[in-house]
Enzyme design. Structure first.
Site, PDB file in Angstrom:
ATOM      1  CB  SER A  92     -11.884 -95.351  -2.907  1.00  0.00           C
ATOM      2  OG  SER A  92     -12.832 -96.380  -3.053  1.00  0.00           O
TER       3      SER A  92
ATOM      4  CB  THR B  71     -10.355 -87.992  -4.957  1.00  0.00           C
ATOM      5  OG1 THR B  71     -11.597 -87.592  -4.366  1.00  0.00           O
ATOM      6  CG2 THR B  71      -9.276 -87.800  -3.905  1.00  0.00           C
TER       7      THR B  71
ATOM      8  CE1 TYR C  87      -9.756 -92.345  -1.939  1.00  0.00           C
ATOM      9  CE2 TYR C  87     -11.165 -90.410  -1.971  1.00  0.00           C
ATOM     10  CZ  TYR C  87     -10.566 -91.447  -2.632  1.00  0.00           C
ATOM     11  OH  TYR C  87     -10.757 -91.597  -3.977  1.00  0.00           O
TER      12      TYR C  87
ATOM     13  CG  HIS D 203     -20.407 -94.235  -3.587  1.00  0.00           C
ATOM     14  ND1 HIS D 203     -19.641 -95.369  -3.673  1.00  0.00           N
ATOM     15  CD2 HIS D 203     -19.563 -93.229  -3.301  1.00  0.00           C
ATOM     16  CE1 HIS D 203     -18.377 -95.047  -3.453  1.00  0.00           C
ATOM     17  NE2 HIS D 203     -18.303 -93.753  -3.220  1.00  0.00           N
ATOM     18  CG  LEU D 204     -27.312 -89.994  -3.273  1.00  0.00           C
ATOM     19  CD1 LEU D 204     -28.021 -90.144  -1.931  1.00  0.00           C
ATOM     20  CD2 LEU D 204     -27.292 -88.531  -3.691  1.00  0.00           C
TER      21      LEU D 204
ATOM     22  NE  ARG E 226     -21.246 -89.007   3.969  1.00  0.00           N
ATOM     23  CZ  ARG E 226     -21.247 -89.559   2.768  1.00  0.00           C
ATOM     24  NH1 ARG E 226     -21.655 -90.815   2.595  1.00  0.00           N
ATOM     25  NH2 ARG E 226     -20.871 -88.865   1.711  1.00  0.00           N
TER      26      ARG E 226
HETATM   27  N1  UFG Z   1     -25.786 -89.006   0.853  1.00  0.00           N
HETATM   28  C1  UFG Z   1     -27.022 -89.047   1.474  1.00  0.00           C
HETATM   29  N2  UFG Z   1     -27.508 -90.255   1.852  1.00  0.00           N
HETATM   30  C2  UFG Z   1     -26.834 -91.424   1.660  1.00  0.00           C
HETATM   31  C3  UFG Z   1     -25.562 -91.377   1.014  1.00  0.00           C
HETATM   32  C4  UFG Z   1     -25.074 -90.141   0.627  1.00  0.00           C
HETATM   33  O1  UFG Z   1     -27.667 -88.025   1.665  1.00  0.00           O
HETATM   34  O2  UFG Z   1     -27.337 -92.485   2.066  1.00  0.00           O
HETATM   35  C5  UFG Z   1     -25.270 -87.714   0.390  1.00  0.00           C
HETATM   36  C6  UFG Z   1     -23.919 -87.359   0.972  1.00  0.00           C
HETATM   37  O3  UFG Z   1     -24.057 -86.716   2.207  1.00  0.00           O
HETATM   38  C7  UFG Z   1     -23.355 -86.461  -0.129  1.00  0.00           C
HETATM   39  C8  UFG Z   1     -23.982 -86.995  -1.412  1.00  0.00           C
HETATM   40  O4  UFG Z   1     -25.084 -87.790  -1.002  1.00  0.00           O
HETATM   41  O5  UFG Z   1     -23.789 -85.165   0.064  1.00  0.00           O
HETATM   42  C9  UFG Z   1     -23.044 -87.863  -2.216  1.00  0.00           C
HETATM   43  O6  UFG Z   1     -22.481 -88.827  -1.328  1.00  0.00           O
HETATM   44  P1  UFG Z   1     -21.558 -90.032  -1.840  1.00  0.00           P
HETATM   45  O7  UFG Z   1     -21.191 -90.821  -0.627  1.00  0.00           O
HETATM   46  O8  UFG Z   1     -22.238 -90.733  -2.960  1.00  0.00           O
HETATM   47  O9  UFG Z   1     -20.307 -89.296  -2.457  1.00  0.00           O
HETATM   48  P2  UFG Z   1     -19.310 -88.233  -1.789  1.00  0.00           P
HETATM   49  O10 UFG Z   1     -19.601 -86.922  -2.443  1.00  0.00           O
HETATM   50  O11 UFG Z   1     -19.323 -88.259  -0.321  1.00  0.00           O
HETATM   51  O12 UFG Z   1     -17.918 -88.859  -2.193  1.00  0.00           O
HETATM   52  C10 UFG Z   1     -17.415 -88.814  -3.478  1.00  0.00           C
HETATM   53  C11 UFG Z   1     -16.533 -90.023  -3.725  1.00  0.00           C
HETATM   54  C12 UFG Z   1     -15.336 -90.011  -2.810  1.00  0.00           C
HETATM   55  C13 UFG Z   1     -14.635 -88.698  -2.932  1.00  0.00           C
HETATM   56  C14 UFG Z   1     -15.595 -87.565  -2.709  1.00  0.00           C
HETATM   57  C15 UFG Z   1     -14.938 -86.240  -2.955  1.00  0.00           C
HETATM   58  O13 UFG Z   1     -17.274 -91.196  -3.513  1.00  0.00           O
HETATM   59  O14 UFG Z   1     -14.461 -91.042  -3.175  1.00  0.00           O
HETATM   60  O15 UFG Z   1     -16.691 -87.658  -3.621  1.00  0.00           O
HETATM   61  O16 UFG Z   1     -15.416 -85.344  -2.034  1.00  0.00           O
HETATM   62  F1  UFG Z   1     -13.652 -88.612  -2.017  1.00  0.00           F
END
Ligand code: UFG
Length: 329
Positions: free
Chosen positions: A77, A117, A141, A189-190, A282
């Site tokens: 994932s 997702t 993914y 994850h954030l 990113r």
């Molecule tokens: N982010 C930061 N700094 C970090 C990590 C994340 O600014 O150190 C930002 C990312 O750019 C994003 C937000 O925080 O804008 C959330 O990021 P996550 O990585 O926590 O989650 P995502 O939205 O990228 O991903 C989630 C799920 C995935 C799924 C996706 C759907 O974790 O499995 O939503 O778009 F595919």
């Protein structure tokens, strides 16, 4: 009869097993423990260590247990990894699901609820996102998850299997008991990354881009508590057991928070200043992802209990403070 939870040692799987057992269900968990943790498996669940790509191991399980329905979380994932190693995602997510469905069809198990997702949508056409909106994944993914939905559909037509695909937005938070929570290695994850700062494991949090077309320039996401996701799986399985037809549901709170807002909430919850630094965007991050979950509410009767970000981050902090290294001792 028992419910089989594949990937029941992982983050969302383990929380769903806790809710199923709380609701008095008989639960069998199968997990290959590559990313899941044995410690996350509820002690009342019967555990099988197996890989869903192993047809023989699945057949043995279906012969030994009286399974009435399957909840399928067993998949890779990580969006970033899916771009650098797409074949891993085809192997684990698509081939794994194919072997699982072959075994289910052979044993006459005809109900499955599985993790899809928000990444199936790609860049959204509109927010909030409806289940009927265009699906055009921007990463491998999301592509494999959408293909899993399609595979279920064709198998359903041919063999009478019925499925529910649950399209999660941003899963977060931890179980109220403090016994299980989020643990990924590596963590991407954030919310867990932010909480590494007050936990003394990271100096600052990087904000990936502040030039998005959003009010404060940082990305907006719909954060949904893992226990609310878990409840939706139980409702979806009950829906299939009552004869419900194939269906797809978004699961989110319908409210978006920017990266800066999440950091601000974490500062309030932990009392730590949590320094933040803007870094480049990113690749592949859409500016805004917010769910419409009206369909899950009206058809499944789903009612998220933790719709307040403060409560969500507090539950995550409760877990991470007590388990700074996750399940590792
Ligand atoms: N982010 C930061 N700094 C970090 C990590 C994340 O600014 O150190 C930002 C990312 O750019 C994003 C937000 O925080 O804008 C959330 O990021 P996550 O990585 O926590 O989650 P995502 O939205 O990228 O991903 C989630 C799920 C995935 C799924 C996706 C759907 O974790 O499995 O939503 O778009 F595919």
């Amino acid at each position: 009869m028992a419910i089989l939870v594949l990937g029941g040692a992982g983050y969302i799987g383990s929380h769903t097993v806790y809710e199923l057992i709380e609701a008095g269900r008989d639960v069998v968990v199968a997990d290959n423990l590559l990313t899941g943790f044995k410690e996350a498996v509820h002690p009342k669940a019967r555990f099988y260590q197996l890989d869903i790509r192993d047809r023989g191991a699945l057949d043995t399980l279906f012969q030994a247990e009286n399974i009435e329905g399957v909840i399928h979380f067993a998949a890779s994932s990580q969006v970033g990894e899916s771009m650098s190693n797409p074949l891993k995602y085809y192997d684990n997510n698509l081939y794994g699901t194919m072997v699982l469905l072959q075994s289910m069809v052979a044993h006459g198990v005809d109900k499955i609820v599985f993790s899809s997702t928000a990444a199936t949508y790609g860049e959204p056409e509109q927010v909030p996102i409806l289940e009927t909106d265009r699906t055009q994944p921007t990463n491998c993914y999301g592509e494999t998850k959408l293909s899993m939905e399609h595979m279920m559909n064709w198998v359903s037509k041919a063999h009478g299997l019925r499925y529910v695909a649950l399209r999660y937005f941003n899963a977060c938070g931890a179980h109220a008991s403090g016994k299980i929570g989020e643990a990924h290695n590596p963590e991407t994850h954030l919310i867990p990354l932010i909480l590494q700062v007050p936990n003394g494991q990271r100096e600052k949090i990087s904000v990936f881009g502040d030039d998005y077309p959003t009010p404060d320039g940082t990305c907006i996401r719909d954060y949904i508590h893992v226990t609310d996701l878990a409840q939706a799986h139980i409702l979806a399985l009950d829906y299939l057991m009552k004869g419900g037809d194939n269906n797809v549901f978004n699961l989110g709170n319908g409210v978006g928070f920017s990266v800066n807002e999440v950091i601000e909430v974490a500062r309030a919850v932990t009392g730590h200043p949590i320094p933040a630094e803007v870094s480049p965007r990113r690749a592949g991050d859409p500016a805004q992802l917010i769910a419409s979950s009206e369909k899950a509410k009206s058809v499944l009767g789903w009612k998220p209990q933790y719709d307040d970000l403060n409560t969500i981050v507090s539950s995550a902090w409760n877990w991470h403070k007590a388990h700074p290294h996750g399940y590792e001792k």
